[in-house]
Design a protein around this motif. Structure first.
Motif, PDB file in Angstrom:
ATOM      1  N   ASN A 235       0.834  -1.209   0.000  1.00  0.00           N
ATOM      2  CA  ASN A 235       0.000   0.000   0.000  1.00  0.00           C
ATOM      3  C   ASN A 235       0.867   1.256   0.000  1.00  0.00           C
ATOM      4  OD1 ASN A 235      -2.502  -1.251  -0.069  1.00  0.00           O
ATOM      5  ND2 ASN A 235      -2.684  -1.350   2.160  1.00  0.00           N
ATOM      6  N   TYR A 236       2.012   1.175   0.680  1.00  0.00           N
ATOM      7  CA  TYR A 236       2.915   2.329   0.734  1.00  0.00           C
ATOM      8  C   TYR A 236       3.696   2.487  -0.563  1.00  0.00           C
ATOM      9  CZ  TYR A 236       6.887   5.241   2.098  1.00  0.00           C
ATOM     10  OH  TYR A 236       7.839   6.220   2.149  1.00  0.00           O
ATOM     11  N   THR A 237       4.320   1.410  -1.041  1.00  0.00           N
ATOM     12  CA  THR A 237       5.184   1.520  -2.218  1.00  0.00           C
ATOM     13  C   THR A 237       4.399   1.843  -3.479  1.00  0.00           C
ATOM     14  OG1 THR A 237       5.088  -0.885  -2.575  1.00  0.00           O
ATOM     15  CG2 THR A 237       6.910  -0.032  -1.254  1.00  0.00           C
ATOM     16  N   ILE A 238       3.177   1.310  -3.588  1.00  0.00           N
ATOM     17  CA  ILE A 238       2.380   1.541  -4.804  1.00  0.00           C
ATOM     18  C   ILE A 238       1.863   2.969  -4.857  1.00  0.00           C
ATOM     19  CG2 ILE A 238       0.026   0.970  -4.047  1.00  0.00           C
ATOM     20  CD1 ILE A 238       1.757  -0.496  -7.131  1.00  0.00           C
ATOM     21  N   SER A 239       1.902   3.670  -3.724  1.00  0.00           N
ATOM     22  CA  SER A 239       1.418   5.056  -3.688  1.00  0.00           C
ATOM     23  C   SER A 239       2.328   5.996  -4.467  1.00  0.00           C
ATOM     24  CB  SER A 239       1.293   5.537  -2.237  1.00  0.00           C
ATOM     25  OG  SER A 239       2.569   5.647  -1.616  1.00  0.00           O
ATOM     26  N   PHE A 240       3.532   5.526  -4.847  1.00  0.00           N
ATOM     27  CA  PHE A 240       4.470   6.370  -5.574  1.00  0.00           C
ATOM     28  C   PHE A 240       4.236   6.344  -7.086  1.00  0.00           C
ATOM     29  CE2 PHE A 240       6.610   5.739  -1.537  1.00  0.00           C
ATOM     30  CZ  PHE A 240       7.113   7.003  -1.268  1.00  0.00           C
ATOM     31  N   VAL A 241       3.269   5.576  -7.564  1.00  0.00           N
ATOM     32  CA  VAL A 241       2.998   5.548  -9.008  1.00  0.00           C
ATOM     33  C   VAL A 241       2.332   6.848  -9.436  1.00  0.00           C
ATOM     34  CG1 VAL A 241       2.785   3.038  -9.076  1.00  0.00           C
ATOM     35  CG2 VAL A 241       0.738   4.444  -8.785  1.00  0.00           C
ATOM     36  N   ASP A 242       2.554   7.216 -10.682  1.00  0.00           N
ATOM     37  CA  ASP A 242       1.863   8.375 -11.244  1.00  0.00           C
ATOM     38  C   ASP A 242       0.456   8.014 -11.674  1.00  0.00           C
ATOM     39  OD1 ASP A 242       4.022  10.608 -11.475  1.00  0.00           O
ATOM     40  OD2 ASP A 242       5.016   8.786 -12.185  1.00  0.00           O
ATOM     41  N   GLN A 243       0.241   6.725 -11.976  1.00  0.00           N
ATOM     42  CA  GLN A 243      -1.098   6.254 -12.336  1.00  0.00           C
ATOM     43  C   GLN A 243      -1.142   4.750 -12.178  1.00  0.00           C
ATOM     44  OE1 GLN A 243      -3.926   8.327 -13.709  1.00  0.00           O
ATOM     45  NE2 GLN A 243      -4.777   6.501 -12.757  1.00  0.00           N
ATOM     46  N   MET A 244      -2.214   4.280 -11.559  1.00  0.00           N
ATOM     47  CA  MET A 244      -2.447   2.841 -11.492  1.00  0.00           C
ATOM     48  C   MET A 244      -3.634   2.511 -12.380  1.00  0.00           C
ATOM     49  SD  MET A 244      -2.867   0.331  -8.227  1.00  0.00           S
ATOM     50  CE  MET A 244      -2.613  -1.433  -8.451  1.00  0.00           C
ATOM     51  N   ILE A 245      -3.508   1.431 -13.149  1.00  0.00           N
ATOM     52  CA  ILE A 245      -4.565   0.991 -14.049  1.00  0.00           C
ATOM     53  C   ILE A 245      -5.039  -0.385 -13.617  1.00  0.00           C
ATOM     54  CG2 ILE A 245      -5.178   0.406 -16.423  1.00  0.00           C
ATOM     55  CD1 ILE A 245      -4.654   3.374 -15.969  1.00  0.00           C
ATOM     56  N   VAL A 246      -6.338  -0.530 -13.445  1.00  0.00           N
ATOM     57  CA  VAL A 246      -6.942  -1.829 -13.151  1.00  0.00           C
ATOM     58  C   VAL A 246      -7.956  -2.134 -14.242  1.00  0.00           C
ATOM     59  CG1 VAL A 246      -6.556  -1.720 -10.658  1.00  0.00           C
ATOM     60  CG2 VAL A 246      -8.641  -0.738 -11.633  1.00  0.00           C
ATOM     61  N   LEU A 247      -8.393  -3.379 -14.295  1.00  0.00           N
ATOM     62  CA  LEU A 247      -9.251  -3.828 -15.393  1.00  0.00           C
ATOM     63  C   LEU A 247     -10.744  -3.736 -15.088  1.00  0.00           C
ATOM     64  CD1 LEU A 247      -7.220  -6.996 -16.468  1.00  0.00           C
ATOM     65  CD2 LEU A 247      -7.082  -4.685 -17.403  1.00  0.00           C
ATOM     66  N   THR A 248     -11.102  -3.721 -13.811  1.00  0.00           N
ATOM     67  CA  THR A 248     -12.520  -3.726 -13.441  1.00  0.00           C
ATOM     68  C   THR A 248     -12.767  -2.776 -12.269  1.00  0.00           C
ATOM     69  OG1 THR A 248     -12.303  -5.506 -11.806  1.00  0.00           O
ATOM     70  CG2 THR A 248     -12.692  -6.161 -14.110  1.00  0.00           C
ATOM     71  N   GLU A 249     -14.026  -2.410 -12.085  1.00  0.00           N
ATOM     72  CA  GLU A 249     -14.411  -1.573 -10.951  1.00  0.00           C
ATOM     73  C   GLU A 249     -14.187  -2.322  -9.638  1.00  0.00           C
ATOM     74  OE1 GLU A 249     -15.296   1.527 -10.688  1.00  0.00           O
ATOM     75  OE2 GLU A 249     -15.244   1.967 -12.841  1.00  0.00           O
ATOM     76  N   ALA A 250     -14.430  -3.629  -9.644  1.00  0.00           N
ATOM     77  CA  ALA A 250     -14.213  -4.433  -8.445  1.00  0.00           C
ATOM     78  C   ALA A 250     -12.752  -4.407  -8.027  1.00  0.00           C
ATOM     79  CB  ALA A 250     -14.679  -5.866  -8.674  1.00  0.00           C
ATOM     80  N   SER A 251     -11.848  -4.498  -9.002  1.00  0.00           N
ATOM     81  CA  SER A 251     -10.418  -4.452  -8.708  1.00  0.00           C
ATOM     82  C   SER A 251     -10.014  -3.087  -8.168  1.00  0.00           C
ATOM     83  CB  SER A 251      -9.618  -4.781  -9.966  1.00  0.00           C
ATOM     84  OG  SER A 251      -8.238  -4.823  -9.702  1.00  0.00           O
ATOM     85  N   LYS A 252     -10.669  -2.061  -8.639  1.00  0.00           N
ATOM     86  CA  LYS A 252     -10.378  -0.697  -8.182  1.00  0.00           C
ATOM     87  C   LYS A 252     -10.561  -0.568  -6.672  1.00  0.00           C
ATOM     88  CE  LYS A 252     -11.636   4.090  -9.331  1.00  0.00           C
ATOM     89  NZ  LYS A 252     -12.538   4.924 -10.174  1.00  0.00           N
TER      90      LYS A 252
END
Length: 375
Positions: free
Chosen positions: A156-173
């Motif tokens: 949760n901490y390390t992924i916060s450094f992305v400029d954009q995260m892309i997921v495939l579904t609303e559930a995954s979001k």
């Protein structure tokens, strides 16, 4: 003309993808090839893919026009991670990309954004799977649950450094605590949607032979189906995995004459067209690209309502059936219902084909182009 061409080349955006492998025959590799080739051909992006765990130099899908760098990482544990980070940083320096896209759902992929936080490159993370798959695939003791809680807190901490995260579904979001998160589904590569009579006494399942795909459950269900309709056949298109012992299971269940295994094929569209129903028994999915393909070919689909894809692709009783996970009895009943009612499966198949229009390749890839243009 030469000046305009010079301007075009020098304004070309460079994309550097980091992923374990693209040589497989699975849905992720197929989508990867479609997207990479489209971005390069239609929008003029300069695409380079770095792989860290390729099993073969030969790719199943077409990456022939894409620059590919295959590297084998050495080491174990933290040493492996350190070599991975060094490799990525060196390729950023060599390639000087505008965007680094991480397509690696392993721990090293999730940790990478933290180590790139001071690099002058936009970092995008593509999440292609169900985040909490461990809870489904294995029974966890208290100590294991504590370890996964700790690891997920770090992620949760390390992924916060992305400029954009892309997921495939609303559930995954909903699985992620990331401010910059966006849903872009997989694109439908099948362009010419043809009708299907659905008269064939064939059902089909497609996907790699792994525990997550639930072929063991599918065969148990199919035994109940063919006990009533022995003239129907299940066709499974997948790479062979001897560890699952699926052939032995068909023999044990005495359904060998009703199940046929096929190697992966580039002509999978024809296989869909020769079938009347699509069956999925996955324990979890990232998206379910095969569902999208089958629906585009006019097949009604039956799937467990597992996390995180089938529920967003299938409209229950409109384009197919969503079954409560692991409810073999209801699943069997729905398959038999489709076998017995040709008009029902034709109606569901037509609805399915209409429902996938929003996933057309040009529409989905325009979303990617707008993302790159806006970051």
């Amino acid at each position: 003309m030469l000046f305009l061409e010079y301007i075009k080349i020098n304004n070309m955006k460079k994309l550097l993808y980091i992923t374990p492998r693209i040589d497989g025959s699975g849905g992720l590799q197929h989508v990867f090839s479609i997207k990479a080739n489209y971005l390069q051909k239609q929008y003029g992006y300069d695409v380079t893919i770095v792989t860290t765990n390729a099993k073969s130099e030969q790719n199943f899908f077409d990456f022939s026009k894409i620059k590919q760098i295959n590297k084998k990482l050495k080491g174990f544990g933290p040493f492996y991670l350190w070599n991975f980070i060094r490799l990525v940083k060196s390729k950023i320096r060599d390639e000087k990309p505008d965007f680094l896209i991480i397509v690696d759902n392993g721990l090293k992929g999730f940790l990478l954004p933290f180590f790139l936080r001071n690099f002058n490159v936009k970092v995008i993370f593509e999440q292609h799977g169900f985040r909490f798959y461990e809870h489904i695939e294995q029974k966890q003791h208290l100590f294991q649950r504590l370890i996964y809680f700790f690891l997920n807190s770090i992620i949760n901490y390390t992924i916060s450094f992305v400029d954009q995260m892309i997921v495939l579904t609303e559930a995954s979001k909903n699985e992620w605590k990331v401010k910059k998160i966006k849903v872009i589904p997989n694109p439908l590569w099948i362009e010419s949607l043809k009708g299907n009579s659905l008269f064939q006494k064939n059902v089909i399942a497609v996907g790699r032979q792994e525990f997550v795909k639930g072929y063991d459950m599918l065969l148990l269900i199919w035994k109940q189906v063919v006990a009533k309709y022995p003239d129907w056949k299940l066709h499974i298109y997948s790479d062979f995995n001897p560890e699952l012992k699926l052939i032995e299971l068909t023999q044990k269940l005495h359904i060998g004459n009703n199940v046929e295994f096929h190697e992966p094929t580039l002509e999978i569209e024809k296989a869909y067209s020769d079938s009347s129903i699509y069956l999925m028994t996955s324990r979890h999915e990232g998206f379910g690209m095969v569902l999208l393909e089958a629906m585009a070919c006019g097949l009604p689909c039956v799937a467990f309502d597992c996390p995180t894809g089938p529920g967003e692709l299938i409209s229950n009783e409109m384009t197919g059936y969503l079954i409560k996970p692991f409810d073999f009895e209801v699943y069997t009943e729905r398959v038999i219902k489709l076998i017995e009612d040709i008009e029902l499966r034709q109606n569901l198949g037509k609805n399915a084909q209409k429902s996938v229009q929003k996933y057309q390749l040009s529409f989905v890839m325009e979303q990617w182009h707008q993302l790159f243009s806006g970051l």
